[in-house]
Each structure stands twice: as structure tokens, then as C-alpha cells.
Design an enzyme around this catalytic site. Structure first.
Site, PDB file in Angstrom:
ATOM      1  N   TRP A   1      -6.413  -3.018  10.096  1.00 55.18           N
ATOM      2  CA  TRP A   1      -4.964  -2.893   9.963  1.00 55.18           C
ATOM      3  C   TRP A   1      -4.283  -2.857  11.333  1.00 55.18           C
ATOM      4  O   TRP A   1      -3.071  -3.006  11.429  1.00 55.18           O
ATOM      5  CB  TRP A   1      -4.615  -1.615   9.207  1.00 55.18           C
TER       6      TRP A   1
ATOM      7  N   GLN B   1       0.814  -1.207   0.000  1.00 54.76           N
ATOM      8  CA  GLN B   1       0.000   0.000   0.000  1.00 54.76           C
ATOM      9  C   GLN B   1       0.857   1.271   0.000  1.00 54.76           C
ATOM     10  O   GLN B   1       1.896   1.324   0.647  1.00 54.76           O
ATOM     11  CB  GLN B   1      -0.947   0.002   1.209  1.00 54.76           C
TER      12      GLN B   1
ATOM     13  N   PRO C   1      -9.850  -4.349   3.610  1.00 53.47           N
ATOM     14  CA  PRO C   1      -9.622  -4.168   5.051  1.00 53.47           C
ATOM     15  C   PRO C   1      -9.949  -2.754   5.504  1.00 53.47           C
ATOM     16  O   PRO C   1      -9.522  -1.778   4.893  1.00 53.47           O
ATOM     17  CB  PRO C   1      -8.134  -4.486   5.215  1.00 53.47           C
TER      18      PRO C   1
ATOM     19  N   GLU D   1      -7.491  -3.959 -17.439  1.00 50.17           N
ATOM     20  CA  GLU D   1      -8.200  -3.131 -16.452  1.00 50.17           C
ATOM     21  C   GLU D   1      -7.688  -3.548 -15.078  1.00 50.17           C
ATOM     22  O   GLU D   1      -8.360  -4.236 -14.323  1.00 50.17           O
ATOM     23  CB  GLU D   1      -9.706  -3.360 -16.556  1.00 50.17           C
ATOM     24  N   PRO D   2      -6.462  -3.125 -14.739  1.00 49.25           N
ATOM     25  CA  PRO D   2      -5.771  -3.699 -13.569  1.00 49.25           C
ATOM     26  C   PRO D   2      -6.298  -3.217 -12.223  1.00 49.25           C
ATOM     27  O   PRO D   2      -5.738  -2.338 -11.576  1.00 49.25           O
ATOM     28  CB  PRO D   2      -4.315  -3.268 -13.787  1.00 49.25           C
TER      29      PRO D   2
ATOM     30  N   PHE E   1      -7.893  -8.638  -5.437  1.00 47.36           N
ATOM     31  CA  PHE E   1      -7.702  -9.607  -4.363  1.00 47.36           C
ATOM     32  C   PHE E   1      -7.822  -8.989  -2.966  1.00 47.36           C
ATOM     33  O   PHE E   1      -7.493  -9.636  -1.982  1.00 47.36           O
ATOM     34  CB  PHE E   1      -6.334 -10.265  -4.531  1.00 47.36           C
ATOM     35  N   GLN E   2      -8.318  -7.757  -2.890  1.00 45.96           N
ATOM     36  CA  GLN E   2      -8.336  -7.068  -1.601  1.00 45.96           C
ATOM     37  C   GLN E   2      -9.602  -7.318  -0.786  1.00 45.96           C
ATOM     38  O   GLN E   2      -9.646  -7.028   0.417  1.00 45.96           O
ATOM     39  CB  GLN E   2      -8.194  -5.554  -1.820  1.00 45.96           C
TER      40      GLN E   2
ATOM     41  N   GLU F   1      -7.463  -3.924  -8.159  1.00 49.14           N
ATOM     42  CA  GLU F   1      -6.926  -4.640  -7.009  1.00 49.14           C
ATOM     43  C   GLU F   1      -7.945  -5.712  -6.613  1.00 49.14           C
ATOM     44  O   GLU F   1      -8.600  -5.632  -5.581  1.00 49.14           O
ATOM     45  CB  GLU F   1      -6.663  -3.654  -5.864  1.00 49.14           C
TER      46      GLU F   1
END
Length: 269
Positions: A53, A14, A48, A33-34, A38-39, A36
């Protein structure tokens, strides 16, 4: 462009500059179209949240600055449905697929891949192969100054503003300096970077390496070189679609933290 170059994965942590890179690649219209992908936690369907965190932190001076937890809605998709959707969402019409993965998200990927009927192994490389492509091009985005990275993330988890498309950061955004909060994030982010480096070495992977300093100083040039490495037209690199969020207050907090770290033994890498 060969089939072996039709999928790429940006590997980062991050506040490393990865969003600037992927949004620039997306703006070309030909580099996937990248997102995220898997978050998102299956129990909430959300990334999260601030307090997640800091789950092992009990100091109220830190926790009191963070938004309360929102339960969200469970994700009921099967692993196959999840994979089908992310492959569709991440691909541009020319066939190029792009995505982004943070090290802390690898357990989520492993859990999802475990539900695929053609599962080939239990390790991360197998999960990536089973989910995405056996010939992924890896792009490693890293930030040289982990303290500055942690300060940036500390502001973001307080304000819940993770990107800025138009305006500089608001100096009255309500974020407050807290050395313990920053120290916690320095540890997390530093460990993520160490894990990526270890994994690349163990898997004998030579990713495209992109440092935060180079990316932010000349984003269009870095994106052009990345496109060429992916077998695409470097002339399609756009002007930066995002503004840099760092400002004088962030730099002040970095200096202040380094003093606190020296006096109190807080981590700096």
C-alpha cells in the site's frame, strides 16, 4: 425474484463498512457468499500486503511500522478456472451470487477477464459482464469521513487485523500514530471513491447507495432494505455479525490528524 436480480456486486473502498454489509448478507443464507474475490494478487495469491500500500513511500518513519513483504505462492489458475471457482464460491443454493470489489482491485479483474476466450471488450463494464453477469445489481458502500476511514486503515495495515467478530479493538495492539502514513491513505481512499462515482456516472449506473453512518448506526435496518432491493425477504436481516472496531484512540487520532493536516497541508478528502 427475477433472473436479472440474481447477481450483485458491492463496490467500495477499504474500511468503508462493506465487510459489515457483506457478512450480514451472508448470514441470511440466501444472499450469496459475497467474498472479496478480486483482491488476490496472482504473483503471491495474497491480498496486498502492508508495504504494498506504500510502494511509493520512502519515509522510514512509515515503512518501519509495517510488516515485511511475504513472497507467497503464484496463482497458476487460468482465467476460466478462476471464473468458474469464484462463481461457485459466491453463490448460495437458491442461485443468488454476491461479491465485493474495491476500486484498486479493478486492474486485477481486467487482467483476469482479458484471458477469457469470450472476451467482449477491454473496459471494466465488459470485464464484469464477461466474468459475472450482464444484469448485475450494484451496491455502493461509502464512508463520509475519509480521514476516519484512513485512520482505521492505518491501524489495520499495522496490526493486520481487518475485522473483529467478538471483541473491541485492543488498545495495546502496537499500532502507532503517523500523520504521513494516514495522509497517504487519505489520498488513496479519496481517489478510490472519486473513481467509483465517476464510473457510475459514465456508465449510467444507479447503484443501491449505503453510507457508513447509516450502516453502523442501524445495520439490521440497512441490511433489510438491501435485501428487499435485491428481491429477497427483508425479515431475514440478522443482528450485526461484527462489532464496530472504532474506539477512543481512533477518534483521538482523527482529531490529531486534522490538526496536523491544517498545519502541514495534508489531505483531508
Amino acid at each position: 425474484m427475477t433472473e436479472a436480480q440474481r447477481s450483485f456486486l458491492v463496490c467500495a473502498s477499504q474500511r468503508s463498512g462493506s465487510t459489515l454489509l457483506v457478512e450480514s448478507l451472508r448470514a441470511t443464507g440466501v444472499a450469496g457468499e459475497p467474498e472479496e474475490f478480486f483482491q488476490y494478487l496472482p504473483e503471491t495469491s495474497r491480498s496486498p500486503q502492508p508495504r504494498q500500500w506504500f510502494e511509493d513511500v520512502t519515509d522510514e518513519s512509515v515503512l518501519g511500522l509495517l510488516a515485511p513483504f511475504h513472497p507467497g505462492t503464484p496463482d497458476t489458475r487460468t482465467s476460466e478456472q478462476w471464473r468458474t471457482q469464484l462463481l461457485e464460491l459466491g453463490r448460495t443454493p437458491n442461485g443468488v451470487w454476491g461479491g465485493k470489489l474495491m476500486w484498486n482491485q479493478t486492474p486485477l479483474l481486467l487482467d483476469r477477464a482479458a484471458g477469457l476466450p469470450w472476451r467482449s471488450g477491454t473496459d471494466l463494464r465488459s470485464a464484469l459482464h464477461d466474468t459475472l453477469d450482464h444484469d448485475l445489481q450494484f451496491i455502493h458502500v461509502y464512508r463520509e469521513d475519509v480521514v476516519a476511514q484512513a485512520v482505521s486503515m492505518w491501524r489495520a495495515v499495522q496490526t493486520q487485523v481487518w475485522r473483529d467478530d467478538a471483541t473491541p479493538p485492543n488498545l495495546s495492539d502496537g499500532a502507532q500514530y503517523n500523520a504521513l502514513g494516514i495522509a497517504h491513505l487519505v489520498t488513496i481512499l479519496g481517489e478510490q471513491e472519486r473513481q467509483w462515482k465517476r464510473w457510475f456516472e459514465e456508465e449510467d449506473i444507479s447503484p443501491i447507495e449505503i453510507g457508513f453512518r447509516d450502516l453502523t448506526e442501524d445495520p439490521q435496518s440497512v441490511v433489510a432494505k438491501t435485501l428487499i432491493s435485491l428481491g429477497l425477504d427483508g425479515q431475514l436481516a440478522p443482528p450485526p455479525p461484527l462489532r464496530r472496531q472504532s474506539d477512543g484512540r481512533s477518534r483521538e487520532w482523527v482529531q490529531r490528524y486534522r490538526i496536523d493536516a491544517e498545519q502541514n497541508g495534508y489531505p483531508v478528502t
